[in-house]
Structures are given as C-alpha cells and as structure tokens.
Design an enzyme around this catalytic site. Structure first.
Site, PDB file in Angstrom:
ATOM      1  N   LYS A  88      23.242 -20.356 -24.698  1.00  0.00           N
ATOM      2  CA  LYS A  88      24.056 -19.137 -24.605  1.00  0.00           C
ATOM      3  C   LYS A  88      23.781 -18.295 -25.830  1.00  0.00           C
ATOM      4  O   LYS A  88      23.374 -18.821 -26.865  1.00  0.00           O
ATOM      5  CB  LYS A  88      25.548 -19.493 -24.557  1.00  0.00           C
ATOM      6  CG  LYS A  88      26.419 -18.391 -23.991  1.00  0.00           C
ATOM      7  CD  LYS A  88      26.382 -18.371 -22.472  1.00  0.00           C
ATOM      8  CE  LYS A  88      27.009 -17.157 -21.885  1.00  0.00           C
ATOM      9  NZ  LYS A  88      27.122 -17.272 -20.420  1.00  0.00           N
TER      10      LYS A  88
ATOM     11  N   ASP B 244      25.567 -11.632 -19.029  1.00  0.00           N
ATOM     12  CA  ASP B 244      26.925 -12.181 -19.018  1.00  0.00           C
ATOM     13  C   ASP B 244      27.829 -10.966 -19.272  1.00  0.00           C
ATOM     14  O   ASP B 244      27.406  -9.824 -19.012  1.00  0.00           O
ATOM     15  CB  ASP B 244      27.085 -13.261 -20.102  1.00  0.00           C
ATOM     16  CG  ASP B 244      28.366 -14.086 -19.944  1.00  0.00           C
ATOM     17  OD1 ASP B 244      28.409 -14.972 -19.080  1.00  0.00           O
ATOM     18  OD2 ASP B 244      29.345 -13.834 -20.669  1.00  0.00           O
TER      19      ASP B 244
HETATM   20  P1  NDP Z   1      31.173  -7.955 -16.757  1.00  0.00           P
HETATM   21  O1  NDP Z   1      30.943  -7.466 -18.115  1.00  0.00           O
HETATM   22  O2  NDP Z   1      30.399  -7.377 -15.618  1.00  0.00           O
HETATM   23  O3  NDP Z   1      32.731  -7.814 -16.382  1.00  0.00           O
HETATM   24  C1  NDP Z   1      33.702  -8.414 -17.160  1.00  0.00           C
HETATM   25  C2  NDP Z   1      35.049  -8.100 -16.567  1.00  0.00           C
HETATM   26  O4  NDP Z   1      36.049  -8.864 -17.219  1.00  0.00           O
HETATM   27  C3  NDP Z   1      35.438  -6.648 -16.756  1.00  0.00           C
HETATM   28  O5  NDP Z   1      36.285  -6.251 -15.715  1.00  0.00           O
HETATM   29  C4  NDP Z   1      36.198  -6.693 -18.087  1.00  0.00           C
HETATM   30  O6  NDP Z   1      37.116  -5.629 -18.261  1.00  0.00           O
HETATM   31  C5  NDP Z   1      36.927  -8.007 -17.953  1.00  0.00           C
HETATM   32  N1  NDP Z   1      37.150  -8.585 -19.293  1.00  0.00           N
HETATM   33  C6  NDP Z   1      36.236  -8.915 -20.203  1.00  0.00           C
HETATM   34  N2  NDP Z   1      36.786  -9.386 -21.309  1.00  0.00           N
HETATM   35  C7  NDP Z   1      38.095  -9.335 -21.106  1.00  0.00           C
HETATM   36  C8  NDP Z   1      39.199  -9.673 -21.889  1.00  0.00           C
HETATM   37  N3  NDP Z   1      39.083 -10.175 -23.137  1.00  0.00           N
HETATM   38  N4  NDP Z   1      40.411  -9.527 -21.326  1.00  0.00           N
HETATM   39  C9  NDP Z   1      40.535  -9.031 -20.075  1.00  0.00           C
HETATM   40  N5  NDP Z   1      39.510  -8.687 -19.289  1.00  0.00           N
HETATM   41  C10 NDP Z   1      38.320  -8.825 -19.805  1.00  0.00           C
HETATM   42  O7  NDP Z   1      30.973  -9.532 -16.829  1.00  0.00           O
HETATM   43  P2  NDP Z   1      30.663 -10.573 -15.653  1.00  0.00           P
HETATM   44  O8  NDP Z   1      31.345 -10.161 -14.406  1.00  0.00           O
HETATM   45  O9  NDP Z   1      29.223 -10.834 -15.632  1.00  0.00           O
HETATM   46  O10 NDP Z   1      31.368 -11.895 -16.235  1.00  0.00           O
HETATM   47  C11 NDP Z   1      32.714 -12.245 -15.935  1.00  0.00           C
HETATM   48  C12 NDP Z   1      32.919 -13.726 -16.196  1.00  0.00           C
HETATM   49  O11 NDP Z   1      32.031 -14.478 -15.365  1.00  0.00           O
HETATM   50  C13 NDP Z   1      32.630 -14.202 -17.620  1.00  0.00           C
HETATM   51  O12 NDP Z   1      33.493 -15.283 -17.913  1.00  0.00           O
HETATM   52  C14 NDP Z   1      31.198 -14.714 -17.523  1.00  0.00           C
HETATM   53  O13 NDP Z   1      30.915 -15.644 -18.533  1.00  0.00           O
HETATM   54  C15 NDP Z   1      31.247 -15.368 -16.165  1.00  0.00           C
HETATM   55  N6  NDP Z   1      29.966 -15.583 -15.481  1.00  0.00           N
HETATM   56  C16 NDP Z   1      29.092 -14.549 -15.272  1.00  0.00           C
HETATM   57  C17 NDP Z   1      27.915 -14.784 -14.588  1.00  0.00           C
HETATM   58  C18 NDP Z   1      26.969 -13.696 -14.244  1.00  0.00           C
HETATM   59  O14 NDP Z   1      25.998 -13.967 -13.561  1.00  0.00           O
HETATM   60  N7  NDP Z   1      27.205 -12.453 -14.648  1.00  0.00           N
HETATM   61  C19 NDP Z   1      27.560 -16.135 -14.129  1.00  0.00           C
HETATM   62  C20 NDP Z   1      28.585 -17.130 -14.333  1.00  0.00           C
HETATM   63  C21 NDP Z   1      29.727 -16.838 -15.012  1.00  0.00           C
HETATM   64  P3  NDP Z   1      36.749  -4.406 -19.241  1.00  0.00           P
HETATM   65  O15 NDP Z   1      35.760  -3.577 -18.494  1.00  0.00           O
HETATM   66  O16 NDP Z   1      38.046  -3.721 -19.472  1.00  0.00           O
HETATM   67  O17 NDP Z   1      36.189  -5.018 -20.479  1.00  0.00           O
HETATM   68  O1  2IT Z   2      27.553 -18.162 -17.374  1.00  0.00           O
HETATM   69  C1  2IT Z   2      26.517 -18.086 -16.697  1.00  0.00           C
HETATM   70  O2  2IT Z   2      26.147 -19.006 -15.960  1.00  0.00           O
HETATM   71  C2  2IT Z   2      25.731 -16.850 -16.774  1.00  0.00           C
HETATM   72  N1  2IT Z   2      26.125 -15.912 -17.462  1.00  0.00           N
HETATM   73  C3  2IT Z   2      24.419 -16.754 -16.042  1.00  0.00           C
HETATM   74  C4  2IT Z   2      23.326 -17.373 -16.855  1.00  0.00           C
HETATM   75  C5  2IT Z   2      21.934 -17.196 -16.304  1.00  0.00           C
HETATM   76  O3  2IT Z   2      21.029 -17.687 -16.988  1.00  0.00           O
HETATM   77  O4  2IT Z   2      21.725 -16.611 -15.244  1.00  0.00           O
END
Ligand code: NDP
Ligand code: 2IT
Length: 431
Positions: free
Chosen positions: A114, A154
């Site tokens: 990460k 992420d």
């Molecule tokens: P994005 O940046 O696309 O979206 C994040 C979302 O979460 C936004 O709506 C944001 O709101 C909100 N958010 C972020 N931080 C906070 C906080 N401290 N408090 C409240 N809301 C918050 O990220 P992703 O959708 O990619 O990721 C979301 C989650 O999924 C994370 O935990 C990430 O680690 C996990 N994840 C992502 C993967 C991926 O492929 N993208 C894969 C597996 C897991 P705002 O716009 O107001 O900041």
């Molecule tokens: O938390 C996760 O699994 C991710 N943000 C995706 C990682 C990746 O290598 O696609």
C-alpha cells in the site's frame, strides 16, 4: 500476539487485533506458526520520501510520500495508492496488512502493499494534481515495475491521477510495462476495472444473501455510504439487481432519497463534475432530504454497504441498524466497521462480510489487467466481468466453508482470516 508496541499506530493495531483474535487455536497453538506471526506483522520494506510540487501560484509545496511493501510470498507487491490528508504510516500499515490476505483470497499471484500521500486532491486544479502526480512518481518510479511492485488507485486516486502517474512513470523510467493498474483504456487498462470493486461487493452480497437467508436484492432498501468509485458502482449493480439505494453520503452530508438514487445523475455529479453530494437534491425532480454525514446509519434499511473509509461505522451505528431490521452489512471499503460493531452484527446473525473478502474485486481485476498485459491480450468487458463474478463466488465459498468448519457459520471474519492466514503462513514456511 503482543500489540503494545504498536500503541502509537492505533489503526494498524486494530487490524492486528482483528486478525489475531479471530485465528483458531489450532493455528495459534501450533509452534510452527509462532515464528510466522512475528514475521508477518513487519513490512518487508517501507519507502518514504518528500514530494515537492508546484502550486498554481508558483509556490513549492511539500507532502509526505509512502510505499509499504508488506509481503510478497504470494506474488509481486500489489495494492493501491491513497491521496488523502489523513494518510499516515499507521493507516497505510493497516491497509497493507489487509492487502496480503485479500490478495491471497482472490486466488491470483499477488503480494500485499500500500502507499500514498497526505496530499489532498480536493480543491486543487487539474494542473496542480498533475504537478503533484509527476513529483510523486519522480520519487517512486525506481521502486515499481510489473515484476516487483504494481500500485493502483484508492481514495483520492482515480482515473485522472493514474493517467498522470503512469505518464510520469513512462517519462522518468523510459519503460512502458504494466507498472500501475486501473489505467485508462488508452494506456492499456482493463475493461471493468472501474466497476470491479462496487460490482464485486454486490456479487459477494448476492451469494451471501442466498446462502444465509435464501433471499435476493428484489424489493430491498439499501444504504451505500460514500459516493466515490466503490460506492457508485455498488449503487449501479444493486439497482440492476432490483434493490433501491435510498441513501449515500460524502465526508460532509448524507442524502436520503426514499424512491431511490439515480445512478447516472450521481455518477455525472461525482465523476465528471467532482461535486458535493448535497447538490444531488437540485439535480432530480424527486423527494431528497439532506442530512449530516453520520446520519446515514440511522435510516431504516434492509442492507448496508459501507463504501467510504475505515471506522466509519461504530457500535452505536450498528445498534441502530440492527434495531431497524437490517439483515446484511457488506464492506466495500477497507475496515469501515469497528471490530465491536462487526462482532455485534455477527452475534445478532446479521450477515457481515469483512472488506478483505467482499471488496477484493478491485484488486482481482487489477490482477487480470496484469495478466492481459503479460499475454498481450485485451478481453471484452463481459469476459472480465464473468471472471470477476467467479472470483467473488469462490471467495465467498472459501470464507463461508471455513467459518462453518470452525462452528461459527455467521463469522466471516473467522472464515476469511483463518483461510487466508493459513494459506500465506504455509507459503512462508515452505520457502
Ligand atoms: P474515492 O476517493 O473514489 O471515494 C471515497 C469516498 O469516501 C468519497 O465519497 C469520500 O467523500 C468518502 N470519504 C473519504 N474519506 C472520508 C472520511 N474520512 N470520512 C467520510 N467520508 C470519507 O475512493 P474509493 O471509492 O476508491 O475508496 C473507498 C473505500 O474503498 C476505501 O476504504 C478504499 O480503501 C476501499 N477500496 C477501494 C478499492 C478501489 O478499487 N478503488 C478497492 C478496494 C477497497 P469526500 O469526497 O467528501 O472525501
Ligand atoms: O484496497 C484495495 O484493494 C485497492 N485499493 C485496490 C488495489 C489494487 O491494486 O487494485
């Protein structure tokens, strides 16, 4: 396992606590695993650097940059980059540690890593984001590559950031290998990577609902927290399966839309315009109430998908969801439920899936992006989606079967952790 030495890293400590309180005695009491436990909790290498970048006023700004190579016994280091002001070593160690086991669950050859920065892309111009990404990659490029370590997105790192990062990687390294995944299609990305995490958690939930409760999404009222990449594509797939997503949020507000949230309106607001969620109310001709961010878990629902960030759902939220009749909580984010919230769900026979199992679809399709690069192939959307479905089905089966064997059918924390820990530990012992 003695966590005291991690007191200054509370998020990482929480991840260790979750893992080591869930392992079966047959593992914990086996002397051959004791040495593995000591090794597995320490990253192989932590790379830290300063990122110096120019803002639109011409000032040089400085942020911290990190890459944590946690463990590569299962394949190349693999995991996302997070750009968010809250990023620190403890949070990245939590995420990197989780990634080891998540990646093993996918069945693909990927180790755990990460990285990221405390840079906040919010409120920055495209030019500033580009300058930051180039400056970040100037420091990171010597450490990554398709045979060593392959970052992806992420929180705060989506298609725009990956484009800049990959262009910078090519410029600085002179190489064009698959050293980042989640790339836009024109740079060699895979179809279905954008959708993969949100679709994946929905596929996982579908299997779990059938197995535990003999039911499906039809007619279910659903809450999806967050409104970023994972949340948006969870909204899309849940709606396609006949569920109604009645509430979503961002870090400021929750919107409650009892007749359902329209995917395309929300996608355009968040992906194209980078708007705030409260603006949704002005975009639709329907009943929408704007509430505070935390109010999301007070809304009555059948299913909840926490898809925003770590520890966004605590035990008080869990009590409200249970009292309101929620029957399933599926984590799209990484560790969004505190452990006591998760344990309360399990105790009450609410289906609960830990993120390392149910959000593995994103990294799984990242793995498929690498495979397509190595084979010099481009697979159609439907083919990638079908493979994703199969992977999520297998993850659910392995977690469920393990939980059942351990005599705790509703405990998918035990299911995921015992299955994946044993798999990784056995590989470490066979080296
Ligand atoms: P994005 O940046 O696309 O979206 C994040 C979302 O979460 C936004 O709506 C944001 O709101 C909100 N958010 C972020 N931080 C906070 C906080 N401290 N408090 C409240 N809301 C918050 O990220 P992703 O959708 O990619 O990721 C979301 C989650 O999924 C994370 O935990 C990430 O680690 C996990 N994840 C992502 C993967 C991926 O492929 N993208 C894969 C597996 C897991 P705002 O716009 O107001 O900041
Ligand atoms: O938390 C996760 O699994 C991710 N943000 C995706 C990682 C990746 O290598 O696609």
């Amino acid at each position: 396992m003695d966590y005291e030495k991690y007191n200054d890293q509370p998020e990482f400590k929480a991840a260790l606590h979750e893992m080591f309180t869930s392992l079966d005695d047959s593992i914990l009491n086996d002397p051959k695993y004791a040495a593995v436990i000591e090794r597995i909790v320490e990253p192989d290498k932590i790379i830290t650097f300063d990122v110096k970048w120019k803002d639109d006023q011409g000032n040089i700004r400085v942020n911290k940059g990190y890459r944590i190579r946690f463990n590569n016994v299962n394949g190349v280091y693999k995991g996302g980059l997070r750009f968010h002001p809250s990023v620190n070593l403890s949070i990245l160690k939590l995420l990197g540690f989780e990634q080891i086991f998540k990646n093993y669950l996918t069945g693909l050859p990927m180790g755990g890593a990460k990285g990221g920065s405390d840079f906040d892309p919010k409120g920055k111009s495209d030019n500033e984001v580009k300058n930051f990404c180039y400056a970040f990659m100037k420091e990171l490029y010597p450490y990554i590559g398709v045979n060593i370590d392959v970052p992806a997105g992420d929180i705060g790192v989506g298609g725009r950031e990956i484009r800049y990062l990959y262009e910078a990687y090519k410029e600085y390294s002179g190489k064009s290998d698959c050293s980042l995944t989640g790339k836009p299609l024109d740079l060699g990305g895979s179809l279905c990577r954008t959708e993969a995490t949100g679709y994946g958690v929905t596929y996982f939930a579908r299997g779990a609902l059938k197995t535990y409760k003999d039911t499906n999404f039809k007619g279910k009222k659903v809450i999806v927290s967050g409104s970023g990449n994972v949340a948006l594509y969870c909204l899309k797939k849940v709606t396609e399966y006949g569920g109604t997503v009645i509430a979503m949020n961002d870090s400021n507000n929750t919107i409650y839309a009892p007749n359902g949230i329209d995917f395309e309106t929300m996608r355009a607001l968040k992906e194209d315009r980078r708007g705030r969620i409260k603006e949704y109310k002005d975009l639709v001709n329907d009943e929408v109430t704007v509430l505070d961010r935390k109010d999301i878990w007070s809304i009555k629902c059948d299913l909840a998908f926490p898809c925003a960030t770590q520890f966004e759902l605590d035990i008080e939220d869990a009590k409200k969801l249970i009292a309101n009749g929620c029957i399933g909580v599926f984590e799209g984010a990484n560790m969004p439920c505190t452990l006591d919230a998760a344990n309360l769900f399990i105790k009450n026979k609410v289906i609960y899936s830990p993120g390392k199992a149910s959000n593995a679809g994103g990294v799984a399709v990242s793995g498929l992006e690498i495979e397509q690069y190595l084979k010099n192939e481009k697979w159609p959307f439907e083919e990638v989606d079908l493979k994703l479905k199969h992977i999520m089905k297998t993850i659910f089966k392995n977690c469920y079967d393990t939980a059942k064997e351990l005599g705790d059918e509703y405990n998918l924390i035990k299911g995921a952790n015992n299955f994946a820990f044993k798999g990784i530990a056995d590989k470490m012992l066979s080296l």
